[in-house]
Design an enzyme around this catalytic site. Sequence first.
Site, PDB file in Angstrom:
ATOM      1  N   THR A  13       0.818  -1.213   0.000  1.00  0.00           N
ATOM      2  CA  THR A  13       0.000   0.000   0.000  1.00  0.00           C
ATOM      3  C   THR A  13       0.856   1.268   0.000  1.00  0.00           C
ATOM      4  OG1 THR A  13      -1.551  -1.258   1.349  1.00  0.00           O
ATOM      5  CG2 THR A  13      -1.938   1.098   1.176  1.00  0.00           C
ATOM      6  N   GLY A 133       0.944   8.620  10.295  1.00  0.00           N
ATOM      7  CA  GLY A 133       0.781   8.624   8.835  1.00  0.00           C
ATOM      8  C   GLY A 133       1.365   9.885   8.239  1.00  0.00           C
ATOM      9  N   GLY A 186     -12.128  -2.578   5.802  1.00  0.00           N
ATOM     10  CA  GLY A 186     -10.690  -2.602   5.587  1.00  0.00           C
ATOM     11  C   GLY A 186      -9.902  -1.745   6.560  1.00  0.00           C
ATOM     12  N   LYS A 204       3.934   3.668  18.707  1.00  0.00           N
ATOM     13  CA  LYS A 204       4.021   5.056  18.254  1.00  0.00           C
ATOM     14  C   LYS A 204       4.320   6.021  19.392  1.00  0.00           C
ATOM     15  CE  LYS A 204       0.824   4.208  14.374  1.00  0.00           C
ATOM     16  NZ  LYS A 204      -0.626   4.190  14.040  1.00  0.00           N
ATOM     17  N   GLY A 301      -2.983   4.875   5.614  1.00  0.00           N
ATOM     18  CA  GLY A 301      -3.414   4.888   4.225  1.00  0.00           C
ATOM     19  C   GLY A 301      -2.260   5.164   3.296  1.00  0.00           C
TER      20      GLY A 301
END
Lengths: 426, 426
Positions: A13, A133, A186, A204, A301
């Site tokens: 991804t 992200g 998902g 994190k 993502g």
Amino acid sequence: MRPVKIGLLGLGTVGGGLVKILKEHHDDFVKHQGVDIQLVACSSRKRQSAIDLGVEDVFVETCEEVIDNPEVDIVVELIGGTGVAKDFIIMALEAGKHVVTANKAVMASFGKEVFDAAENHGVSIMFGAAVGGGIPIIGPLKHSLTGNRITSVMGIINGTTNYMLTRMGEDGLDYSEALHEAQRKGFAEANPSADVDGFDAAAKIAILASIAFHCRVTMDQVHTEGITKVTPMDLQFADEMGYTVKLLAIARHSDEGIEVCVHPAMVPMEHPLASVNGVYNAIYVVGDAVGETMFFGQGAGSGPAASAVAGDIIEVAKQLTDDVKVFRGCTCTDDYPIVPIDDLTMQYYIRIPVLDRPGVFAEIANIFAKWQISIKSVVQRGGDGRTTDLVVITHEALEKDIQGSIVDIMDTEVIVSEPQVIRLVD
Amino acid sequence: MRPVKIGLLGLGTVGGGLVKILKEHHDDFVKHQGVDIQLVACSSRKRQSAIDLGVEDVFVETCEEVIDNPEVDIVVELIGGTGVAKDFIIMALEAGKHVVTANKAVMASFGKEVFDAAENHGVSIMFGAAVGGGIPIIGPLKHSLTGNRITSVMGIINGTTNYMLTRMGEDGLDYSEALHEAQRKGFAEANPSADVDGFDAAAKIAILASIAFHCRVTMDQVHTEGITKVTPMDLQFADEMGYTVKLLAIARHSDEGIEVCVHPAMVPMEHPLASVNGVYNAIYVVGDAVGETMFFGQGAGSGPAASAVAGDIIEVAKQLTDDVKVFRGCTCTDDYPIVPIDDLTMQYYIRIPVLDRPGVFAEIANIFAKWQISIKSVVQRGGDGRTTDLVVITHEALEKDIQGSIVDIMDTEVIVSEPQVIRLVD
């Protein structure tokens, strides 16, 4: 302008997102950043991924071939996990390559090893995509905010659980309904443990605490609780009291040392983190000069994570292009103790399912009194005439006293099932 | 480690905050950032300020003395305004000093001149504190987010007006009550024009647009409207429709060029900017890879602004310490046209005070029809039997058609006073 050559490990991804950025924005990077970034080698378990992304011409069968390619300046590791990924990171650094990675697991558990390898070989290790992200957070902590002593970092840094809690709170889904929906969409893995048990957030916050406090914090030092026990009833009570429940990752730097934990928490509605819903992430940072700041965006993502990776690549590429040798390695210069969770002082929400009969509250109140826990409010909620819930909000209390009181409460005759304890955050 | 020597111009609010940071955190900067930052000269109109801050030993009477001091590596300009401050910035750059400034007015109107001077003398100009106080936004735009094509930057970047609108919306104060309160609390100047007329926000969005789109935008190119005409009635109607009114600074990069404006806007409650209240600022950035991100914090004040200045000083100091010569100057490589506000397409809230009699709506509706403006909803609100307000929400319409329709509406017999037009933002 000398080209800067990239070797990419992993075409999943995030890797796919990165290939897209490097292709579409190549000319912009030349014009705006003064860097000519070229993908010269890539590897993946599936050649088909390279074909689909239009990079079959630079595909090689093994990661070793990418790393050993003498043309490659920067190795980008996007395999993930602590298995082979960690070995390839170390191998690349030892081969004198700069490394950009999105690998939170490796950085949170094996940071020292990685930084040592980078330092010994005079190369940079960048990992902006490991936390939040695409949200720029590691960059600001290492640059814009360096004038501050950072006192706390608190974040919603797992999108899966935030999505689930949002759905449970807004639409009354129970835990397993929310999980199934997240899996269907998902947002959650078939094995959801890393998310719902808090391990992803723990990795994190270990990284964020290490950077913010200049002191290495590893994932195993993070007190970690997940969201599996949170019920719609607790979310509803929270709402009625002006709170919302979030899975928070919290790191604080106090006189006693570093407090670092991940757990569900009641956040006041007016707190900036309270309105961060769905798959969004946000990191709230307090510094002695800047005061409160917050960084918000999509925590996962293809696009967001690839954005962070590309930002790191460009930083290293600028240095290579300018022929400037700046070692950007470990910033952990200090050493502070980790404060055990038992020694922390907080306010607590405690929901106690009890028999609905006279004298019950007195019995519970006596236990709190014995543990020197001061009660701010208590209300009886719902019930069927036979059983009911006592919802207690405490004043500031010591974690170990709260845990002690729960053991005593479990020993009474009036208790129906295990009390629910959720910490309050202000 | 070679010391990095600072010359400071201005010992006001921000200057005082900076002196405090440099004193309190000197040893931290040595340990954590590897830089030994020393204040070796400062100047201010009032010697007393230097005495109060404990830096009288390095006080000199004139700014020229600070700039001419051969020891000084970095000149920090915290005087503000475009008068002498601009001259001193240019003078310092021409003397080969790196410059750190918080001066939005100079950067938004004379950016080219400043960058040219920096480039000609091979020195850095840093201005992180010019926008958003302590909120790291220029750093992320120039570093972490460089992998993106930024498509829009939208912000609440004036704390004074945000405080006033928050008070008007939540507590029903009218404009002048809110202004007086803001003045009493020290959030607004005696002459509030720079804030309430939108000029402060215009300077800041010009800077943000220039960086985000790699194209110089000056303050005079920003279509600017303030909050002086916003009424509690509009805030109440907004609230009922699920919106909140904010003074937004908006910059978009479209196929037509760059749209850049400051005006009151209706923001949907669920938008991340909607919950930014009081003196807080937030900047919402959309990039093609990262998606939506937002940066939140205190946009003004001694600590936040000094935090940003200190962050910039440390960046330059690192380069001097590492003996690395990196020119960090202008990033405006591209040239796009500014799209006139008349050519923009948006949704509009239009409140039309009219006589309360039959046929009025038909008359207004005919005017909108003539200008090809499609109406999404219209409701009649309040009134005293003789007059009432028509509250119209349009579908997407062209600004110049809206303005044309307002002229026509003003020409009717039924209009009681000037219509209120507030743009909708999604």
